[in-house]
Design an enzyme around this catalytic site. Structure first.
Site, short mmCIF file in Angstrom:
data_model
loop_
_atom_site.label_atom_id
_atom_site.label_comp_id
_atom_site.label_asym_id
_atom_site.label_seq_id
_atom_site.Cartn_x
_atom_site.Cartn_y
_atom_site.Cartn_z
N CYS A 1 -5.48 4.59 11.80
CA CYS A 1 -5.38 3.96 10.49
C CYS A 1 -5.60 2.44 10.51
O CYS A 1 -5.76 1.83 9.46
CB CYS A 1 -4.02 4.30 9.87
SG CYS A 1 -3.72 6.08 9.84
N ASN B 1 -4.42 10.86 2.74
CA ASN B 1 -4.51 9.90 3.84
C ASN B 1 -5.74 10.27 4.67
O ASN B 1 -5.71 11.24 5.43
CB ASN B 1 -3.23 9.96 4.67
CG ASN B 1 -3.22 9.00 5.84
OD1 ASN B 1 -4.27 8.54 6.30
ND2 ASN B 1 -2.04 8.70 6.35
N HIS C 1 -3.68 0.29 4.23
CA HIS C 1 -3.94 1.68 4.60
C HIS C 1 -3.19 2.60 3.64
O HIS C 1 -1.98 2.43 3.41
CB HIS C 1 -3.49 1.92 6.04
CG HIS C 1 -3.31 3.36 6.37
ND1 HIS C 1 -4.32 4.29 6.20
CD2 HIS C 1 -2.24 4.05 6.86
CE1 HIS C 1 -3.87 5.48 6.56
NE2 HIS C 1 -2.61 5.36 6.97
#
Length: 317
Positions: free
Chosen positions: A107, A274, A244
């Protein structure tokens, strides 16, 4: 303005498909995450196939013959070897003079990619860099692991980094803490298991949510503050902040701890989930196209997660 393209799998998995609306506990999970649906690779799709689509979309607006380097971020490589970036070069029919390599980061990957691209351009190694992020975490997650299947989606992005963009990128804060490796890990498939894969749930993707949450709140605000100091800025100088896109709960708590107004803070996890290293470029593209980021704006970007690893920088548009 920075050029970014996105590729998503066709398959949409909703909360109903995952059973998140079947009982009160799962309903609460869905509400907490703020994710309503995510895109998931089919059997014949991989991170590489998504990367090819994202790059080909980008080439509709840029001259692909000018690309002289590929930097490819993935934790879903096509093979253990060779590096997927070389395979991508051939599939895109780019010049054989193009340098190419993969790097394994999650990430925080887009921020590290920007750092490398800026460095390569400013030291004369390259002039037009194709920065690619692509993940298919759905391949790593056990089918019974509803909690993690609810969080993660698959996606790829392609970004052109040229001299103008490199000069608009500020100083970086980059950091890591390998002591947290056990809290975000796929245990099978590497040297620790003699490169043997496994279908056991405990050997596939594992995330210790509470520990990751604690790590994030402890490290991300500090990373952002250090980044601002290195760029001789304060929070008031930031027109927009894109972190993120982990999940809504994480983002809400980070925003409060950082102390930035909601109207300068972006979130788009609802429809894609995500997507690991692709969340920041997807959100950045969305914010630009929705008119939230304008010429002369200063945007702060921050990524964090598996490793543990984190990074922050600013871009002046």
């Amino acid at each position: 303005m920075i050029k970014i393209e996105v590729a998503l799998p066709e398959k949409i998995v909703t909360n109903d498909d995952l059973g998140l609306n079947d009982n009160d506990k799962l309903k609460r999970l869905g509400k907490k995450l703020g994710i309503q649906e995510r895109r998931v690779c089919g059997d014949e799709e991989t991170a590489l196939s998504l990367a090819v689509i994202a790059c080909e979309k980008l080439f509709k607006s840029i001259d692909s013959s000018k690309i002289d380097f590929i930097i490819y971020c993935t934790q879903s490589p096509e093979y253990f070897l060779p590096t997927t970036a070389c395979v991508l070069q051939e599939k895109l029919r780019l010049n054989k003079s193009v340098g190419a390599f993969d790097y394994n980061l999650g990430c925080s990957g887009y921020i590290y990619g920007l750092a490398m691209a800026k460095s390569f351009i400013q030291t004369g190694i390259a002039s037009n860099i194709l920065l690619v992020t692509s993940e298919a975490y759905s391949k790593h997650i056990h089918e019974d692991d509803t909690s993690n299947r609810a969080i993660f989606g698959d996606a790829a992005t392609a970004t052109l980094i040229d001299g103008d963009i490199a000069n608009s990128i500020g100083q970086f804060n980059l950091g890591s803490d390998g002591a947290g490796k056990e809290n975000l890990i796929v245990k099978a498939g590497g040297g620790q298991t003699n490169f043997r894969t496994s279908e056991k749930r405990e050997d596939k993707f594992f995330m210790n949510g509470p520990e990751v949450f604690k790590f994030t709140l402890d490290n991300v605000p500090a990373s952002i503050n250090d980044c601002l100091a290195k760029n001789e800025m304060n929070l008031d100088d930031v027109n927009y902040m894109i972190l993120h896109q982990a999940n809504s709960y994480m983002l809400k708590n980070l925003r409060k701890k950082i102390g930035i107004d909601e109207n300068r803070f972006y979130s788009n996890v609802s429809k894609v989930g995500n997507t690991v290293s692709s969340t920041i470029p997807i959100a950045l593209k969305d914010a630009i196209e929705n008119g939230l980021i304008k010429k002369n704006d200063c945007v702060l970007l921050s990524g964090f997660g598996v490793g543990y690893s984190w990074g922050s920088t600013v871009i002046k548009f």
